[in-house]
Design a protein around this motif. Structure first.
Motif, PDB file in Angstrom:
ATOM      1  N   UNK A 177     -56.348  58.443 156.050  1.00 56.71           N
ATOM      2  CA  UNK A 177     -56.574  58.347 157.493  1.00 56.71           C
ATOM      3  C   UNK A 177     -55.284  58.016 158.226  1.00 56.71           C
ATOM      4  N   UNK A 178     -54.439  57.201 157.609  1.00 58.48           N
ATOM      5  CA  UNK A 178     -53.168  56.832 158.238  1.00 58.48           C
ATOM      6  C   UNK A 178     -52.258  58.041 158.374  1.00 58.48           C
ATOM      7  N   UNK A 179     -52.160  58.838 157.325  1.00 61.20           N
ATOM      8  CA  UNK A 179     -51.319  60.035 157.385  1.00 61.20           C
ATOM      9  C   UNK A 179     -51.826  61.009 158.441  1.00 61.20           C
ATOM     10  N   UNK A 180     -53.128  61.144 158.537  1.00 60.86           N
ATOM     11  CA  UNK A 180     -53.719  62.026 159.545  1.00 60.86           C
ATOM     12  C   UNK A 180     -53.496  61.490 160.950  1.00 60.86           C
ATOM     13  N   UNK A 181     -53.549  60.168 161.100  1.00 62.59           N
ATOM     14  CA  UNK A 181     -53.291  59.557 162.412  1.00 62.59           C
ATOM     15  C   UNK A 181     -51.854  59.818 162.848  1.00 62.59           C
ATOM     16  N   UNK A 182     -50.936  59.723 161.900  1.00 55.54           N
ATOM     17  CA  UNK A 182     -49.526  59.984 162.225  1.00 55.54           C
ATOM     18  C   UNK A 182     -49.336  61.442 162.616  1.00 55.54           C
ATOM     19  N   UNK A 183     -49.922  62.344 161.847  1.00 52.29           N
ATOM     20  CA  UNK A 183     -49.774  63.765 162.137  1.00 52.29           C
ATOM     21  C   UNK A 183     -50.406  64.138 163.474  1.00 52.29           C
ATOM     22  N   UNK A 184     -51.416  63.377 163.883  1.00 49.04           N
ATOM     23  CA  UNK A 184     -52.091  63.630 165.161  1.00 49.04           C
ATOM     24  C   UNK A 184     -51.436  62.887 166.318  1.00 49.04           C
ATOM     25  N   UNK A 185     -50.345  62.166 166.011  1.00 50.33           N
ATOM     26  CA  UNK A 185     -49.568  61.454 167.041  1.00 50.33           C
ATOM     27  C   UNK A 185     -50.398  60.413 167.789  1.00 50.33           C
ATOM     28  N   UNK A 186     -51.291  59.727 167.081  1.00 50.90           N
ATOM     29  CA  UNK A 186     -52.131  58.704 167.706  1.00 50.90           C
ATOM     30  C   UNK A 186     -51.249  57.633 168.348  1.00 50.90           C
ATOM     31  N   UNK A 187     -51.613  57.238 169.581  1.00 53.25           N
ATOM     32  CA  UNK A 187     -50.825  56.257 170.321  1.00 53.25           C
ATOM     33  C   UNK A 187     -51.609  55.002 170.697  1.00 53.25           C
ATOM     34  N   UNK A 188     -52.914  55.026 170.610  1.00 58.37           N
ATOM     35  CA  UNK A 188     -53.731  53.849 170.937  1.00 58.37           C
ATOM     36  C   UNK A 188     -54.997  53.875 170.086  1.00 58.37           C
ATOM     37  N   UNK A 189     -55.361  52.712 169.547  1.00 54.89           N
ATOM     38  CA  UNK A 189     -56.450  52.635 168.574  1.00 54.89           C
ATOM     39  C   UNK A 189     -57.479  51.594 168.991  1.00 54.89           C
ATOM     40  N   UNK A 190     -58.752  51.972 168.931  1.00 55.17           N
ATOM     41  CA  UNK A 190     -59.866  51.015 169.035  1.00 55.17           C
ATOM     42  C   UNK A 190     -60.373  50.747 167.629  1.00 55.17           C
ATOM     43  N   UNK A 191     -60.091  49.551 167.113  1.00 58.33           N
ATOM     44  CA  UNK A 191     -60.587  49.140 165.799  1.00 58.33           C
ATOM     45  C   UNK A 191     -61.843  48.309 166.044  1.00 58.33           C
ATOM     46  N   UNK A 192     -62.994  48.897 165.761  1.00 58.47           N
ATOM     47  CA  UNK A 192     -64.268  48.260 166.073  1.00 58.47           C
ATOM     48  C   UNK A 192     -64.699  47.262 165.005  1.00 58.47           C
ATOM     49  N   UNK A 193     -64.039  47.279 163.849  1.00 59.88           N
ATOM     50  CA  UNK A 193     -64.524  46.511 162.705  1.00 59.88           C
ATOM     51  C   UNK A 193     -63.785  45.207 162.453  1.00 59.88           C
ATOM     52  N   UNK A 194     -62.500  45.133 162.803  1.00 62.23           N
ATOM     53  CA  UNK A 194     -61.657  44.040 162.324  1.00 62.23           C
ATOM     54  C   UNK A 194     -61.130  43.153 163.447  1.00 62.23           C
ATOM     55  N   UNK A 195     -60.718  41.958 163.051  1.00 66.29           N
ATOM     56  CA  UNK A 195     -59.966  41.063 163.934  1.00 66.29           C
ATOM     57  C   UNK A 195     -58.486  41.258 163.646  1.00 66.29           C
ATOM     58  N   UNK A 196     -57.626  40.686 164.486  1.00 66.93           N
ATOM     59  CA  UNK A 196     -56.189  40.730 164.211  1.00 66.93           C
ATOM     60  C   UNK A 196     -55.874  40.091 162.861  1.00 66.93           C
ATOM     61  N   UNK A 197     -56.556  38.988 162.564  1.00 68.01           N
ATOM     62  CA  UNK A 197     -56.293  38.285 161.303  1.00 68.01           C
ATOM     63  C   UNK A 197     -56.644  39.153 160.101  1.00 68.01           C
ATOM     64  N   UNK A 198     -57.755  39.893 160.193  1.00 76.02           N
ATOM     65  CA  UNK A 198     -58.133  40.773 159.087  1.00 76.02           C
ATOM     66  C   UNK A 198     -57.113  41.890 158.911  1.00 76.02           C
ATOM     67  N   UNK A 199     -56.662  42.456 160.020  1.00 75.61           N
ATOM     68  CA  UNK A 199     -55.660  43.513 159.928  1.00 75.61           C
ATOM     69  C   UNK A 199     -54.397  42.984 159.251  1.00 75.61           C
ATOM     70  N   UNK A 200     -53.975  41.788 159.638  1.00 70.96           N
ATOM     71  CA  UNK A 200     -52.788  41.181 159.026  1.00 70.96           C
ATOM     72  C   UNK A 200     -52.991  40.961 157.530  1.00 70.96           C
ATOM     73  N   UNK A 201     -54.207  40.606 157.135  1.00 73.08           N
ATOM     74  CA  UNK A 201     -54.470  40.396 155.704  1.00 73.08           C
ATOM     75  C   UNK A 201     -54.417  41.707 154.936  1.00 73.08           C
ATOM     76  N   UNK A 202     -54.870  42.809 155.551  1.00 76.68           N
ATOM     77  CA  UNK A 202     -54.777  44.113 154.883  1.00 76.68           C
ATOM     78  C   UNK A 202     -53.317  44.510 154.715  1.00 76.68           C
ATOM     79  N   UNK A 203     -52.522  44.286 155.743  1.00 74.91           N
ATOM     80  CA  UNK A 203     -51.107  44.655 155.698  1.00 74.91           C
ATOM     81  C   UNK A 203     -50.372  43.853 154.619  1.00 74.91           C
ATOM     82  N   UNK A 204     -50.768  42.607 154.452  1.00 72.20           N
ATOM     83  CA  UNK A 204     -50.102  41.736 153.471  1.00 72.20           C
ATOM     84  C   UNK A 204     -50.574  41.981 152.040  1.00 72.20           C
TER      85      UNK A 204
END
Length: 472
Positions: A207-234
């Motif tokens: 999904x990330x590669x497809x988002x990049x290829x589609x030039x996505x510039x703004x995202x609505x993440x309906x599932x996660x908090x900022x803290x959860x996103x940070x935990x995925x990145x880490x």
């Protein structure tokens, strides 16, 4: 209950639903009486009512029944597995000739107050009943509540899928990633997908590669908090660098919403996300975890707002189930999902009464009313509409023409590549090539799939590579 007999009963049920009401009302179901043979380790009640008698009485899987246990009445569907109902829900399970009343992932005996489980140090346990009561005293009756009242949900719970990329036709299908291009939505303005950051389903990097290829510039993440996103990145193995760059640039709105679409906090949280879109340029991506429920609701709302027809909204929603479960339009399961999910979603958005012909409802006006009632001002709504109507296609990059080289007379002229190939030039990417060849960059996955033997990363193609071009 034998499978052949059960299938016959299920087909009989479907046919009976087409009969006049007066005929259906004449159907009578016997009240079955019995007791409890055993309380299992996790609080399930093993009844002494013979499943053969249940079948003989005309009951079948998907019926909604009334089970009275020691004077207290419970509604539960007749099913085959605990997982045929949601976690925490009641189920009457026909399990290889034994009828079991249970709570999926719960303890029916304790929850109902029927008995209390007492564990010993050696790991054994006993069930203790209220004073003066014993297992032999518990009486049970079974009666019909609503024939077929759970049948659609029963069919939906039979759906299965894999998380193996090889089982899907393309990366886009696997990631449930697609451009939503209906109504007055602008070219490449709105996309939806499974999560590009939470890799629980093994789809994030796709999904990330497809988002990049589609030039996505703004995202609505309906599932996660900022803290959860940070935990995925880490986390070890994280492989969604484009999403990370958007998040760190403040272009991801983390809403952490539940799945109760009627809840006030869902509606207010959704308003935050829509306001975020009104404040940022696209292309936009809406996602939850699977890109199925919360993303399905939000996409349907935006499609309605932008003038999509009822048929277009339903078709886009159901594409997710075609992608994940390979459902065929018109099949019994397809219709069950449609009626239970997207029809319910549109009923919520429009505020229509159950059974309303939604194809005759002004969906755009209803969506605008819903969004304003969630908290957006008219000015914010107008800006959101304007943003979603823009054309966000990447401009086609012109490659400067170079003067032809003189070819010695004795050397044969260079052969022109056949029309079904394309030679990668400076500045090209799969998106821009698809834009040149097909008129839309969103068809870049077709180029990628046709050239996977030479393209190992869709974000990295090499000048001079000769690509096979699938037919337009």
């Amino acid at each position: 209950m034998k499978k052949t007999a059960s299938l016959f009963l299920a087909l009989t049920l479907v046919l009976s639903l087409t009969l006049p009401v007066s005929a259906a009302e004449e159907t009578s179901y016997p009240v079955l009486e019995g007791g409890v043979q055993e309380i299992q380790k996790y609080g399930n009640l093993v009844l002494d009512i013979d499943p053969a008698e249940v079948e003989k009485g005309g009951y079948t899987y998907g019926d909604l029944l009334c089970l009275t246990v020691d004077g207290t009445e419970y509604e539960m569907p007749l099913c085959t597995n605990y997982s045929d109902v949601d976690t925490g829900s009641l189920v009457l399970r026909d399990s290889e000739g034994v009828l079991i009343a249970a709570i999926n992932m719960g303890d029916f005996a304790t929850t109902s107050g029927l008995a209390t489980k007492v564990a010993a140090e050696d790991g054994s346990y006993t069930w203790v009943f209220p004073e003066g009561k014993s297992l032999e005293d518990v009486s049970v009756t079974l009666s019909m509540k609503e024939p077929g009242g759970y049948y659609d949900q029963y069919l939906i719970h039979q759906l299965t899928r894999t998380d193996n990329r090889a089982d899907y036709a393309s990366d886009a299908v696997f990631a449930n990633f697609r451009n939503v291009a209906v109504g007055d939505l602008g070219e490449n303005a709105l996309f939806r997908s499974s999560s590009p950051v939470n890799n629980e389903l093994g789809r994030a990097s796709y999904a990330d590669a497809l988002a990049k290829a589609s030039n996505i510039q703004a995202v609505m993440n309906l599932a996660d908090s900022d803290a959860l996103i940070e935990s995925y990145i880490a986390a070890d193995g994280f492989n969604s660098p484009y999403y990370q760059s958007l998040f760190e640039a403040g272009k991801v709105k983390a809403l952490n919403l539940g799945v109760d679409f009627t809840a006030a906090d869902f509606k207010s949280g959704l308003a935050e996300g829509l306001r975020f879109l009104s404040e940022h340029e696209g292309p936009y991506l809406v996602h939850c975890n699977e890109g199925k429920d919360r993303a399905g609701f939000t996409s349907a709302l935006l499609e309605c707002l932008m003038g999509a027809t009822y048929e277009e909204v339903v078709a886009d929603y159901m594409t997710t189930y075609v992608n994940y479960y390979h459902l065929e339009a018109g099949s019994e399961q397809y219709e069950a999902v449609k009626n239970s999910n997207i029809v319910s979603i549109l009923t919520t958005i429009t505020g229509a009464k159950a059974g309303t012909d939604l194809s005759k409802v002004d969906l755009a006006a209803a969506a605008a009313d819903y969004i304003r009632s969630a908290g957006l001002t008219q000015a914010e709504l107008d800006t959101l509409r304007a943003n979603l109507s823009k054309d966000y296609s990447l401009p086609t990059e012109e490659t400067p023409a170079e003067p032809p080289e003189e070819t010695p007379a004795e050397e044969p002229a260079a052969q022109t590549p056949p029309q079904n190939t394309y030679t990668v030039a400076s500045g090209d990417c799969l998106w821009s090539i698809a834009q040149k060849l097909y008129g839309t960059g969103t068809r870049w996955p077709e180029l990628y799939e046709a050239n996977r033997t030479i393209i190992h990363d869709p974000n990295q193609i090499q000048i001079g590579q000769v690509l096979t071009v699938p037919a337009a």
